[in-house]
Design a protein around this motif. Structure first.
Motif, PDB file in Angstrom:
ATOM      1  N   ARG A   1       0.838  -1.200   0.000  1.00  0.00           N
ATOM      2  CA  ARG A   1       0.000   0.000   0.000  1.00  0.00           C
ATOM      3  C   ARG A   1       0.867   1.241   0.000  1.00  0.00           C
ATOM      4  O   ARG A   1       1.911   1.290   0.634  1.00  0.00           O
ATOM      5  CB  ARG A   1      -0.883   0.027   1.251  1.00  0.00           C
ATOM      6  CG  ARG A   1      -1.964  -1.022   1.218  1.00  0.00           C
ATOM      7  CD  ARG A   1      -3.048  -0.639   2.188  1.00  0.00           C
ATOM      8  NE  ARG A   1      -3.848  -1.819   2.516  1.00  0.00           N
ATOM      9  CZ  ARG A   1      -4.676  -1.876   3.541  1.00  0.00           C
ATOM     10  NH1 ARG A   1      -4.790  -0.819   4.337  1.00  0.00           N
ATOM     11  NH2 ARG A   1      -5.375  -2.962   3.771  1.00  0.00           N
ATOM     12  N   GLU A   2       0.365   2.256  -0.662  1.00  0.00           N
ATOM     13  CA  GLU A   2       1.111   3.505  -0.710  1.00  0.00           C
ATOM     14  C   GLU A   2       0.997   4.230   0.640  1.00  0.00           C
ATOM     15  O   GLU A   2      -0.060   4.214   1.256  1.00  0.00           O
ATOM     16  CB  GLU A   2       0.511   4.381  -1.812  1.00  0.00           C
ATOM     17  CG  GLU A   2       1.520   5.215  -2.560  1.00  0.00           C
ATOM     18  CD  GLU A   2       0.812   6.025  -3.638  1.00  0.00           C
ATOM     19  OE1 GLU A   2       1.249   7.143  -3.880  1.00  0.00           O
ATOM     20  OE2 GLU A   2      -0.174   5.537  -4.209  1.00  0.00           O
TER      21      GLU A   2
ATOM     22  N   VAL B   1      -4.947  14.690  -0.513  1.00  0.00           N
ATOM     23  CA  VAL B   1      -4.343  13.501  -1.141  1.00  0.00           C
ATOM     24  C   VAL B   1      -3.553  12.687  -0.119  1.00  0.00           C
ATOM     25  O   VAL B   1      -3.710  11.459  -0.008  1.00  0.00           O
ATOM     26  CB  VAL B   1      -3.411  13.920  -2.310  1.00  0.00           C
ATOM     27  CG1 VAL B   1      -2.620  12.721  -2.822  1.00  0.00           C
ATOM     28  CG2 VAL B   1      -4.221  14.551  -3.439  1.00  0.00           C
TER      29      VAL B   1
ATOM     30  N   CYS C   1      -5.822  11.000   2.463  1.00  0.00           N
ATOM     31  CA  CYS C   1      -6.431   9.799   1.882  1.00  0.00           C
ATOM     32  C   CYS C   1      -5.465   8.624   1.941  1.00  0.00           C
ATOM     33  O   CYS C   1      -5.858   7.498   2.263  1.00  0.00           O
ATOM     34  CB  CYS C   1      -6.802  10.047   0.420  1.00  0.00           C
ATOM     35  SG  CYS C   1      -8.425  10.772   0.217  1.00  0.00           S
ATOM     36  N   LEU C   2      -4.210   8.862   1.614  1.00  0.00           N
ATOM     37  CA  LEU C   2      -3.227   7.778   1.637  1.00  0.00           C
ATOM     38  C   LEU C   2      -3.118   7.189   3.037  1.00  0.00           C
ATOM     39  O   LEU C   2      -3.091   5.966   3.206  1.00  0.00           O
ATOM     40  CB  LEU C   2      -1.858   8.278   1.159  1.00  0.00           C
ATOM     41  CG  LEU C   2      -1.751   8.582  -0.342  1.00  0.00           C
ATOM     42  CD1 LEU C   2      -0.431   9.271  -0.671  1.00  0.00           C
ATOM     43  CD2 LEU C   2      -1.879   7.297  -1.165  1.00  0.00           C
TER      44      LEU C   2
ATOM     45  N   CYS D   1      -6.445   5.281   3.892  1.00  0.00           N
ATOM     46  CA  CYS D   1      -6.474   4.009   3.157  1.00  0.00           C
ATOM     47  C   CYS D   1      -5.538   2.988   3.773  1.00  0.00           C
ATOM     48  O   CYS D   1      -5.867   1.813   3.899  1.00  0.00           O
ATOM     49  CB  CYS D   1      -5.992   4.220   1.717  1.00  0.00           C
ATOM     50  SG  CYS D   1      -7.312   4.575   0.577  1.00  0.00           S
ATOM     51  N   TYR D   2      -4.321   3.456   4.117  1.00  0.00           N
ATOM     52  CA  TYR D   2      -3.312   2.565   4.687  1.00  0.00           C
ATOM     53  C   TYR D   2      -3.804   1.990   6.000  1.00  0.00           C
ATOM     54  O   TYR D   2      -3.627   0.805   6.290  1.00  0.00           O
ATOM     55  CB  TYR D   2      -2.005   3.326   4.890  1.00  0.00           C
ATOM     56  CG  TYR D   2      -0.939   2.501   5.553  1.00  0.00           C
ATOM     57  CD1 TYR D   2      -0.134   1.650   4.803  1.00  0.00           C
ATOM     58  CD2 TYR D   2      -0.733   2.562   6.923  1.00  0.00           C
ATOM     59  CE1 TYR D   2       0.839   0.877   5.406  1.00  0.00           C
ATOM     60  CE2 TYR D   2       0.234   1.793   7.536  1.00  0.00           C
ATOM     61  CZ  TYR D   2       1.021   0.949   6.782  1.00  0.00           C
ATOM     62  OH  TYR D   2       1.976   0.169   7.388  1.00  0.00           O
TER      63      TYR D   2
ATOM     64  N   GLN E   1     -10.969  -1.546   4.439  1.00  0.00           N
ATOM     65  CA  GLN E   1     -10.905  -1.171   3.020  1.00  0.00           C
ATOM     66  C   GLN E   1     -12.233  -0.637   2.504  1.00  0.00           C
ATOM     67  O   GLN E   1     -12.866  -1.195   1.618  1.00  0.00           O
ATOM     68  CB  GLN E   1     -10.475  -2.387   2.177  1.00  0.00           C
ATOM     69  CG  GLN E   1      -9.034  -2.743   2.404  1.00  0.00           C
ATOM     70  CD  GLN E   1      -8.112  -1.771   1.693  1.00  0.00           C
ATOM     71  OE1 GLN E   1      -7.997  -1.775   0.481  1.00  0.00           O
ATOM     72  NE2 GLN E   1      -7.451  -0.886   2.453  1.00  0.00           N
TER      73      GLN E   1
ATOM     74  N   THR F   1     -13.107   4.236  -1.620  1.00  0.00           N
ATOM     75  CA  THR F   1     -12.233   5.397  -1.615  1.00  0.00           C
ATOM     76  C   THR F   1     -13.016   6.695  -1.472  1.00  0.00           C
ATOM     77  O   THR F   1     -12.558   7.645  -0.829  1.00  0.00           O
ATOM     78  CB  THR F   1     -11.435   5.450  -2.923  1.00  0.00           C
ATOM     79  OG1 THR F   1     -10.878   4.178  -3.139  1.00  0.00           O
ATOM     80  CG2 THR F   1     -10.349   6.495  -2.848  1.00  0.00           C
TER      81      THR F   1
ATOM     82  N   ARG G   1     -12.210   9.717   0.920  1.00  0.00           N
ATOM     83  CA  ARG G   1     -11.879  11.039   0.390  1.00  0.00           C
ATOM     84  C   ARG G   1     -12.734  12.118   1.046  1.00  0.00           C
ATOM     85  O   ARG G   1     -12.276  13.214   1.340  1.00  0.00           O
ATOM     86  CB  ARG G   1     -12.071  11.076  -1.130  1.00  0.00           C
ATOM     87  CG  ARG G   1     -11.200  12.146  -1.826  1.00  0.00           C
ATOM     88  CD  ARG G   1     -11.748  12.532  -3.177  1.00  0.00           C
ATOM     89  NE  ARG G   1     -13.031  13.173  -3.073  1.00  0.00           N
ATOM     90  CZ  ARG G   1     -13.230  14.433  -2.728  1.00  0.00           C
ATOM     91  NH1 ARG G   1     -12.223  15.210  -2.443  1.00  0.00           N
ATOM     92  NH2 ARG G   1     -14.453  14.927  -2.668  1.00  0.00           N
ATOM     93  N   HIS G   2     -13.983  11.769   1.298  1.00  0.00           N
ATOM     94  CA  HIS G   2     -14.880  12.718   1.940  1.00  0.00           C
ATOM     95  C   HIS G   2     -14.417  12.998   3.359  1.00  0.00           C
ATOM     96  O   HIS G   2     -14.348  14.150   3.809  1.00  0.00           O
ATOM     97  CB  HIS G   2     -16.312  12.159   1.929  1.00  0.00           C
ATOM     98  CG  HIS G   2     -17.328  13.207   2.196  1.00  0.00           C
ATOM     99  ND1 HIS G   2     -17.873  13.431   3.441  1.00  0.00           N
ATOM    100  CD2 HIS G   2     -17.870  14.136   1.379  1.00  0.00           C
ATOM    101  CE1 HIS G   2     -18.725  14.438   3.370  1.00  0.00           C
ATOM    102  NE2 HIS G   2     -18.741  14.894   2.131  1.00  0.00           N
TER     103      HIS G   2
END
Lengths: 316, 316, 316
Positions: C52-53, C103, C106-107, C110-111, C116, C119, C123-124
């Protein structure tokens, strides 16, 4: 009242101003030339060392950043890298690093070589040294994985192993040290020192490239840590900020010069913990699984499983 | 399960999202404006200091890097420089430095000048100050040569003088200090402080530009060293990491403000060695050739050739 | 004797050299792939975390530099900014920061998200978190103004408030901490830690983003300061270099893992001064207006207005 902007404006200069400025610059240029000449005469009696090219700080810094990216592509590599492209990135970067590191290694070998061998011989030697180093990278990566795990399990504030890898100064310093130590052992002390000082500047952790460090090593916080050239550290050792593993006093030879290279720093055995600010000096041994308390001042060996604190030292 | 890439993607935004974001930014911009206004009212009662331009950190950093290259062209200058081109490089760089430093000096003089003299007068003064500084560079270079030799002979781990020059943080900090001190003495405390903090950030060595330091000075390792504004250090002095030459406590004037500029830091005479972690506070004198042991806490003067260690302090 | 230039020269290589080099690189690339595979298997049993990023160090550094410029446009912003253009600069930069920080947020979301989620949901959430942070900036600026004043009045060597703002490491670290703390509280510990370590690297001051710090806080010199995750600091507190507010020892749970997140660092009440090198450990309370002397080692609470020095501790 308006503050006039001075930046970038081309001030009209008086002719006399310009002339005077030029004469100052000419004079200073000449005096600096003389100072360099005197220094080189004083230093390089036998060989013209002062005019030999040295490895470049900037080039070494680039090589090291690339090596970090090669070892941990998704974490320390370029931000837009994806898992699918990791191998291509690694193979390509290894080629780039190999070329630049051979150039820098040649510079150090040339600089150090008092017999001034033919360049081709030195270049061949450099290629071999660099090839060996690259061959060691996979083993290095596995060692560093253990160090990352040691940091994660040693710090209750760590949220995940990736946080440790991308942000902990102790891990950053250790990646640099394990690379620097390999180069130091290969007979490249100047390149090794440049790498060590890059990490020292970024983290405040000063590990001499000569120091021998076992597996699963963790330095927390780290600012002010000093580990000397001949220190030997076992496995699963943990240090905190401002710990010094140093020398007591230096021996001088008959000419009054310091003896170089003698074992003069501590041996720290497996599973030792040393808390913040402890100062441990001289070629003494800290026995296995000992705990050295904060700010302790220690210049004699202690047996395995010792628990040393400031108070207990005063009671002796 | 695929982790979606978020980077660089232009997310379609709802109209309402954009409106709300804009209104937040407008509101915050306005509140920040108000905060700046209140701060400036509070600070700059007499003069509009808050809107005056200050010397630029970035510009000063560039000037200092150039000065390092001018002083040691083959070692701290551009990597492709050869001995034959040294003089051209030095003369050309001196001209560049002269121009930029005059601009920055004008900014500090304008900022500091409560009477707001004509800019032309200040520019002339700036030109003179900078010319004088440039005139001092050859003497500075010779002083720094002595410092490099002191580092080489003071550290058994040093392999050659060039390693010391390009990689030792103590030498890096001292080059910056000797430049900063010259600017401090010329009445440019802000530029001087920017230079000192550049070195502090890179090395962990915090030397106030006002401190007076003699010849052949060496700081080993260096992280955590603090040397205060009015400290006076003799020749051939050696310090280790985490040594503090500080003030005890500050005097307050009748309004409760701190008295600025009074001598309040130690005097360290010639040939003194101070080991890691020693804290020396107040306007006291460490007599010639004394040795102060690690972690010693000292707030009273000691005579020449004293040997102070933690133990000996406890025995008193 | 001529030192041959090695840089940039394309050395003719033997065919066999090139082949050997290629095979080494291929082998090492493959072994590194295997090492990554093993690490990920070991770590990411349930989820493919290793691929994952993560938030990018470089992107976060840029965001933080922009936020510093937004908070203090004429002092930490671009050198050519004038007072007339401040609002435009601030509004424009806020928009840029908002986008990039969403951005990066979000990363991290997500991580961290083990379930999961879609997205768009994340993002919201990221947009809301970042909007809240931006809304706090004016209050943050006013807090930082108090910190700047505290530094100016707490240091006799300070010549003006602007010198303090542009050059004091303690102020630099605190701007970063107040931003990092807001992100930590918003549930973004990795981004927060990246910001904290950026300041740690630049200043030697290591403040965990979780630490709670009151108004008008000042750290002088600062190298070696460590402030732990659960420390709580009141108003008008002053610290010097090498002060540690740390944990004594960590609790382990039944599996031998360290318990994370427990209160384990000191509470420092209003108006306390702690001099250089003092080490204060554990969840103890330093009472209001106490003065803790240099190098003091303290692991028990002290009442309000205590004056603790090394000597007084020994007399107990």
């Amino acid at each position: 009242m308006k503050t006039p902007s001075l930046k970038g404006a081309a001030h009209p200069r008086e002719e006399s101003d310009l002339k005077q400025e030029k004469s100052v610059i000419d004079r200073v240029t000449n005096e600096l030339r003389l100072a360099r000449h005197n220094w080189r005469e004083h230093q390089g009696r036998e060989l013209d060392l002062g005019s030999r090219e040295l490895p470049s700080n900037q080039a070494i810094h680039n090589v090291v950043d690339s090596l970090c990216a090669i070892l941990f592509p998704m974490r320390l590599g370029p931000p837009d890298l994806t898992k699918e492209r990791e191998n291509h990135f690694v193979a390509y970067s290894l080629g780039t690093v190999e070329r630049e590191l051979v150039v820098q290694t040649c510079l150090e070998l040339c600089y150090a070589d008092r017999n001034q061998q033919a360049t081709e011989t030195l270049r061949h030697e450099a290629g071999k040294l660099v090839g060996d180093l690259i061959g060691e990278l996979p083993a290095l990566r596995r060692k560093l994985d253990d160090d990352v795990l040691a940091a994660y399990s040693g710090d209750p504030a760590a949220t995940c192993v990736d946080e440790v890898l991308i942000s902990y100064p102790g891990v950053h310093a250790l990646i640099h040290h394990r690379l620097a130590h390999a180069l130091y052992q290969a007979g490249l002390p100047i390149i090794a020192r440049i790498i060590a000082e890059k990490a020292h500047s970024a983290t405040g952790i000063d590990i001499h490239p000569g120091a021998t460090i076992g597996r699963s090593f963790f330095i927390d916080h780290g600012t002010g840590v000093v580990i000397g050239e001949t220190a030997v550290i076992g496995d699963r050792v943990r240090l905190y900020q401002n710990v010094t593993l140093g020398a007591v006093r230096f021996k001088e030879d008959e000419t009054g010069s310091l003896t170089k290279g003698e074992p003069r720093h501590p041996i720290v055995e497996d599973d030792v913990v040393i808390y913040a600010g402890a100062t441990i000096l001289g070629r003494i041994t800290i026995g296995r699984a000992s705990v050295i308390g904060g700010n302790v001042w220690l210049t004699q060996s202690v047996p395995a499983e010792s628990q040393i604190s400031q108070a207990s030292l005063q009671q002796r």
